[in-house]
Scaffold this active site. Structure first.
Site, PDB file in Angstrom:
ATOM      1  CG  ASN A  37     -10.560  44.888  57.252  1.00 42.02           C
ATOM      2  OD1 ASN A  37     -10.173  45.710  56.526  1.00 42.02           O
ATOM      3  ND2 ASN A  37      -9.111  44.258  57.174  1.00 42.02           N
ATOM      4  CG  ASN A 102      -9.680  33.271  51.407  1.00 39.48           C
ATOM      5  OD1 ASN A 102      -9.287  32.374  50.981  1.00 39.48           O
ATOM      6  ND2 ASN A 102      -8.822  34.258  51.971  1.00 39.48           N
ATOM      7  CE1 TYR A 148      -0.697  48.049  48.055  1.00 35.33           C
ATOM      8  CE2 TYR A 148       0.958  49.077  46.833  1.00 35.33           C
ATOM      9  CZ  TYR A 148      -0.729  48.792  47.147  1.00 35.33           C
ATOM     10  OH  TYR A 148      -1.674  49.394  46.411  1.00 35.33           O
TER      11      TYR A 148
END
Lengths: 328, 328
Positions: A37, A102, A148
């Site tokens: 992205n 995903n 994180y």
């Protein structure tokens, strides 16, 4: 290694490590799709590959599902430096978890082999030293680094769960501190920080007293490990970990040679002479891990791998990269 | 406490704790919507409320987004016993993470106060005893319990991240072992196991040598804590935790009184005499936590709360429930 015609997807492939991996896979004969992205990755990192007919760039965010038929999926997408991942903690943990989910859903449907880059951050502020793969870690669930650390820990669990439940072929490594050309110049990591500060003649900022130690791995060593690991037959990987009492494959990949932050600063200043940069000390940020060093016994045994590039050889190459970048 | 006309959503509201909470909120004057996919929850648990005009049942899965305007959202959805959450590990960790994310997204849009039930499982197999809220836990990221433990840890991080990033009003508790009427009869938990086995005249199964200790909290005590906690003004909650050096509100809620599994078995057999049940011992499952006991200093101080129902008073009520259930 020649791996002609393997179709590979790299999430986060326009980032520091991802772009090196893309180049490595291309040179092994693979077809490479990079999904990114461009939040912390950059087009400049993959510019040299864009005209390669075996290379495809796909601008997409891993938190949204993606499709495609691949033999191997490398999941590297995640802002990895505190300065980046704390800018938008909610997005960081989503990228870690949803990106992994995903990736695994696509791999499950298409029977792809999965490679996941976890991190030494899952060990948190370790109470065992050096850290073997069986160490469970010491992490604050609600601290400023948790977006994180816990995101990456949950991603590990996802990998283990998909393996257990669906018999997928998933291989994971925990990457320790890695440096090299294509690092983000403003990611706040200690190697890039020191080099950029020295090149600009600014003061070198150390946190705490600078006596905390770190291990620094040159990116080429990491790529060697990834490549050998992914080329192993599935049965061999399973048998190896099972013989070590682990039902899921995970390897520490890092350089066990330890340097203090202070030593790194000195070495940097030596390689960039005449800058006039001084060392200045700031307070240690909250939850900053004091010391982390990989136990790489397992990787040595399984891959016959160990790091070859010492800091005094890797650092000059990295300095050359930043010098060129800053002169643009 | 009268909280007339507050609109409340309870995810997992047809489960053991959720259904008790629904009843409690209704009796305080709230409007209650229960969202549940009925995987481990059951219609029988909420049957008595269905004809209440202030009660709505919404059959839905928390892994998919949901909508509605609520003042308070209670996130309780998650299979909570190993026998349930290990049946489909991938789904378990998705429920934990995506359910939390969907809850927080809805609360963010509608400015609802959020209550999240975390669990003593985030402490894993603790190396500190008893566990205070500041203890970071000891959890295996890739073990058979990790789908639950790491899912819940990541959900905690999500709560902290949304609070930090959006200034939301989120309150969390870590629930320790809780029992009472409406427990699932086949969830494999020790209290329900022992009671059901004794009532059926079957042998009582202990894992390990039975000397591992557990703390058992009666569900009414838990409800008291949830209610007082959610009724506190936002500023008071923030000030309290901030004074304790914590930037996110989390309380241990459990009963610190410790009993060994062997003592629980003996007490159960005493309350269900003449069953002919014998104690039989099985090996301890992998990663089973040896000992866990809440430090409830913070909850005492903030809520003036402490558990009131001792095991010898709570156990008979639970036995009555199961006796009635099994006679149907």
């Amino acid at each position: 290694m020649n791996r002609m015609a393997k179709k590979c997807l790299i999430t986060g492939g326009a980032g520091f490590i991802g772009s090196h991996l893309a180049r490595r896979l291309l040179s092994s004969g693979c077809e490479v799709t990079v999904l990114d992205n461009l939040f912390t990755g950059s087009k400049a990192n993959i510019y040299d590959m864009l005209d390669n007919p075996r290379f495809t760039f796909l601008m997409h965010d891993v938190t949204q599902p993606f499709w495609g038929q691949f033999d191997e999926i490398y999941n590297l997408a995640c802002p990895a430096s505190p300065i980046h991942y704390q800018r938008n903690p909610v997005e960081t943990i989503k990228v870690s978890f949803l990106g992994m989910m995903n990736t695994l859903e696509l791999a499950l449907k298409t029977r792809a082999r999965v490679f996941h880059t976890s991190t030494s951050e899952v060990y948190g502020d370790p109470e065992v030293h050096p850290q073997p793969e069986k160490y469970w870690g010491h992490v604050n669930t609600i601290g400023p680094r948790s977006c994180y650390d816990e995101g990456k820990r949950a991603a590990e669990s996802l990998c283990a769960d998909y393996t257990r439940q669906y018999g997928m072929d998933i291989r994971m490594i925990r990457i320790f501190n890695t440096y090299g050309p294509a690092m983000h110049p403003h990611d706040g990591r200690v190697v890039s920080n020191f080099i950029v500060q020295a090149l600009k003649g600014k003061d070198i900022t150390l946190y705490g007293d600078g006596n905390q130690s770190r291990s620094f791995q040159y990116v080429d060593d990491l790529l060697d490990a990834i490549e050998s690991y992914m080329c192993l037959p599935e049965e061999k990987v399973r048998a190896f970990f099972s013989a070590h009492g682990m039902d899921f494959p995970v390897l520490n990949i890092g350089n066990p040679a330890e340097f203090t932050i202070r030593e790194l600063a000195a070495m940097t200043l030596e390689l960039i002479p005449g800058t006039g940069s001084k060392l200045v000390y700031h307070p240690l940020p909250k939850d900053d891990p004091k010391r982390r060093r990989p136990d790489i016994t397992m990787a040595k045994e399984l891959l016959g791998w160990e790091p070859r590039v010492t800091l005094d050889r890797g650092l000059p190459k990295t300095i050359d990269y930043f010098r060129e970048l800053l002169s643009r």
